[in-house]
Design an enzyme around this catalytic site. Sequence first.
Site, PDB file in Angstrom:
ATOM      1  N   GLU A   1      40.003  34.445  42.710  1.00 49.14           N
ATOM      2  CA  GLU A   1      39.582  35.447  41.731  1.00 49.14           C
ATOM      3  C   GLU A   1      40.031  36.841  42.182  1.00 49.14           C
ATOM      4  OE1 GLU A   1      38.279  36.832  39.246  1.00 49.14           O
ATOM      5  OE2 GLU A   1      37.106  35.428  38.054  1.00 49.14           O
TER       6      GLU A   1
ATOM      7  N   ASN B   1      30.309  40.976  39.038  1.00 49.87           N
ATOM      8  CA  ASN B   1      31.410  40.036  38.819  1.00 49.87           C
ATOM      9  C   ASN B   1      32.774  40.705  38.749  1.00 49.87           C
ATOM     10  OD1 ASN B   1      33.237  38.493  36.730  1.00 49.87           O
ATOM     11  ND2 ASN B   1      31.850  36.944  37.556  1.00 49.87           N
TER      12      ASN B   1
ATOM     13  N   ASN C   1      31.717  39.068  31.866  1.00 47.20           N
ATOM     14  CA  ASN C   1      32.658  38.716  32.924  1.00 47.20           C
ATOM     15  C   ASN C   1      33.739  39.786  33.036  1.00 47.20           C
ATOM     16  OD1 ASN C   1      34.512  37.240  34.621  1.00 47.20           O
ATOM     17  ND2 ASN C   1      33.464  35.360  34.033  1.00 47.20           N
TER      18      ASN C   1
ATOM     19  N   ASP D   1      38.057  34.720  30.865  1.00 53.73           N
ATOM     20  CA  ASP D   1      37.582  35.215  32.159  1.00 53.73           C
ATOM     21  C   ASP D   1      38.093  36.647  32.343  1.00 53.73           C
ATOM     22  OD1 ASP D   1      36.755  35.531  34.845  1.00 53.73           O
ATOM     23  OD2 ASP D   1      37.005  33.401  35.248  1.00 53.73           O
TER      24      ASP D   1
END
Length: 300
Positions: free
Chosen positions: A35, A122, A180, A227
């Site tokens: 990520e 996040n 997100n 995402d």
Amino acid sequence: MERFRTRFEVLDERFRRVNGDEWTECLWTGGRWLEGPAWFPAGRYLVFSDIPNDRLLRWDQTTGAVGVFRQPAGYANGHTVDRRGRLVSCEQSRRRVTRTEADGTDTVLADRWQGKRLNSPNDVVEHSDGSIWFTDPSYGIDSDYEGHRAESEIGGNHVYRVDPHDGAVHRVADDFGQPNGLAFSPDESRLYVVDTRAKHLRRFTVTEDGTLRGGDVFATCDAGSFDGVRLDDAGRVWVAAHDGLHCFDPDGTLLGKLHLPEVVANFTFGGPQRNHLWICASSSLYGLRVNVNGARYPGW
């Protein structure tokens, strides 16, 4: 280095002129869930998260080497590089947003709202006025896989802004399932925020006083869930999905897709001309050069 033939799927004729390298390279593989790629132009390297392994990795563009940048890393997820070249990170297990200073120390930018601990920050972006905007879903407290299981003190999953003058944390959106990825339009007049639970992307108007208006659904995902999100300098909106990157026109039309062999979590534009795409997809880091440029924001 493994590579595969790049596949751009054209769904609207306006996407036909978008292309790039014939081959997409797999730059590294071996993570559990990658990520948060963040590009450091001065050093020509990329920092990205391997969340379940609680580490940050560093890919060097000049050598192709990948090494551990930081471990433990607070199960860090998303990152950005601010306008002074400092790493800003969302640490899921420590439930905070931090900035790494030039001497290597960490400054906590946000860890509470109204005296209550955040859930698990996040993703994060910086506005040209110096404010820090971030999402706070519950992924890092839902289990011990990407953080530490815990109850939410806030009782919801929201979007926040850190004031650049006094450091106060303000909630700017409170009607998300799981907020997100987020990104500003090139002129910073709009903020795009993914709701992974709802499988869609919303678009807000950013006001002069740092609040948000609107928030209508801009696009819905047709392959799993969205995402990470980024914009290019033409205002096109690129969003990570289960089958690759989806590209939308500012009018909301799905123009096309860049297909990847793994579920894409996040990505960034980088390189001297912002025309390299670096993509974190499941266990691997992918890269290719494209003929579009990432958005250049005020103050850069």
